[in-house]
Design a protein around this motif. Sequence first.
Motif, short mmCIF file in Angstrom:
data_model
loop_
_atom_site.label_atom_id
_atom_site.label_comp_id
_atom_site.label_asym_id
_atom_site.label_seq_id
_atom_site.Cartn_x
_atom_site.Cartn_y
_atom_site.Cartn_z
N THR A 174 0.72 -1.08 0.03
CA THR A 174 -0.11 -0.03 0.06
C THR A 174 0.80 1.37 0.03
N ARG A 193 2.19 3.38 -2.21
CA ARG A 193 1.61 4.30 -3.27
C ARG A 193 0.68 4.96 -2.71
N SER A 194 -0.15 4.52 -1.74
CA SER A 194 -1.45 5.25 -1.41
C SER A 194 -1.10 5.95 0.17
N PRO A 226 2.64 6.77 2.34
CA PRO A 226 3.83 6.75 2.24
C PRO A 226 4.56 5.67 3.19
N ARG A 286 11.73 -0.17 -3.70
CA ARG A 286 11.51 1.00 -4.18
C ARG A 286 10.47 1.11 -5.43
N ARG A 287 10.35 -0.12 -6.23
CA ARG A 287 9.43 -0.23 -7.19
C ARG A 287 8.21 -0.40 -6.70
N GLY A 338 6.93 1.54 -4.27
CA GLY A 338 6.71 2.73 -3.81
C GLY A 338 7.23 3.05 -2.56
N CYS A 339 8.12 2.35 -1.97
CA CYS A 339 8.56 2.61 -0.36
C CYS A 339 9.72 3.39 -0.81
#
Length: 389
Positions: free
Chosen positions: A249, A251-252, A254, A272-273, A275-276
């Motif tokens: 989650t 990307r929704s 941080p 990282r891919r 979204g972290c």
Amino acid sequence: MADSTDRQHADDERFMAVARRLSLRHVGLTAENPSVGALLVQGSGATARVVGRGVTAWGGRPHAERVALADAGADARGSTAYVTLEPCAHHGRTSPCADSLVEAGVSRVVVGAPDPDPRVNGRGVEILRAAGIEVRCLSGEGVVTRPFEGFLQRLRFGRPFVTLKMAVSRDGFVGRLGGERIGISGRIANRQVHLLRANSDAIMVGVGTAVADDPLLTCRLPGLSGRSPIRIVVDPQLRLPLDAQLVTTARSVPTLIASTRNPDGAEAVPYRRAGCRLLRLSGYDRDDLRRLLHAMPSAGVQTLMVEGGPVLAAAFLEAELVDRIVVIRSPVEIRSSGVAAPDGVLAPNNFRLARRERFGDDDWSEWERIEPCSPESSPTLDALPASNL
């Protein structure tokens, strides 16, 4: 004369309490600025009437004083202004709020707490008094400062205000050995925890808790889902599962991972891919935690809630980086194979009991540090660049 002064002081306490409640409305929504409340009052005693109300707007502008003055209009002239934090005295996007109060013709200003910002730090009061306005400064302690305690902590110590929260069973345990998940606190107390999250800029857990519980760490109260804090996982060896909810989650909401692993290395690529964002952590001692905290204000984190397990809690307590301890004492008993609460949670040293409530079957207590930690010079951030935040 004494009776008149007593009545005036009673009015001051009453209306400052109202201004403080106003300031609570935008806690966590005013960026790097404090959430301040302002009230303009005409008259006194039973005939007193509020003519203007204001709270620092979302994003930090305009300030509370300007909102209250706009609300009052011409009625501001001759009024008493109640402001929870000393009016600003520096030029930014607008002229100082102290000047605005002078121009509006207020006759008296009651200040809830001084502003330690070096651009203010008494200058706001000086501007008012130089214009012939009577100023009364209250003690600046306790509940008045709570809505902007993170702002004050950043200015004084260069780090966020840290609240450590732990749920503890009747027999003194915080979990069960082997990572088995067990609910300790009840539904009503849990809703209060979600409210704490909504009022925090960031929430932190250790990787052990993240692996054992697979938490979301979001605020799930009706109408407050958009107030979920930044999520930080202290994960020195980068072992947070890629299918953990904190990763999937990211990307929704941080998610930051503090690790000793290279944030640009191959191990970090899947995170990282997803979204972290990764933070470089050189180790796990008190200096490492201080470096981590000193880097956070540059990312807008002024209030941090530590909701991890006993290892992370013990590390923060040992480093003397905890400003408030929230203990939820439950009637649940874990008995055998329990993980004991860290030393200093159930009987904190150098803390005072500031609040105690009953939420359902749970006892909720809040302990605040009696003497602030001594100011620390910010360590060099070579190992933890602020840009990584």
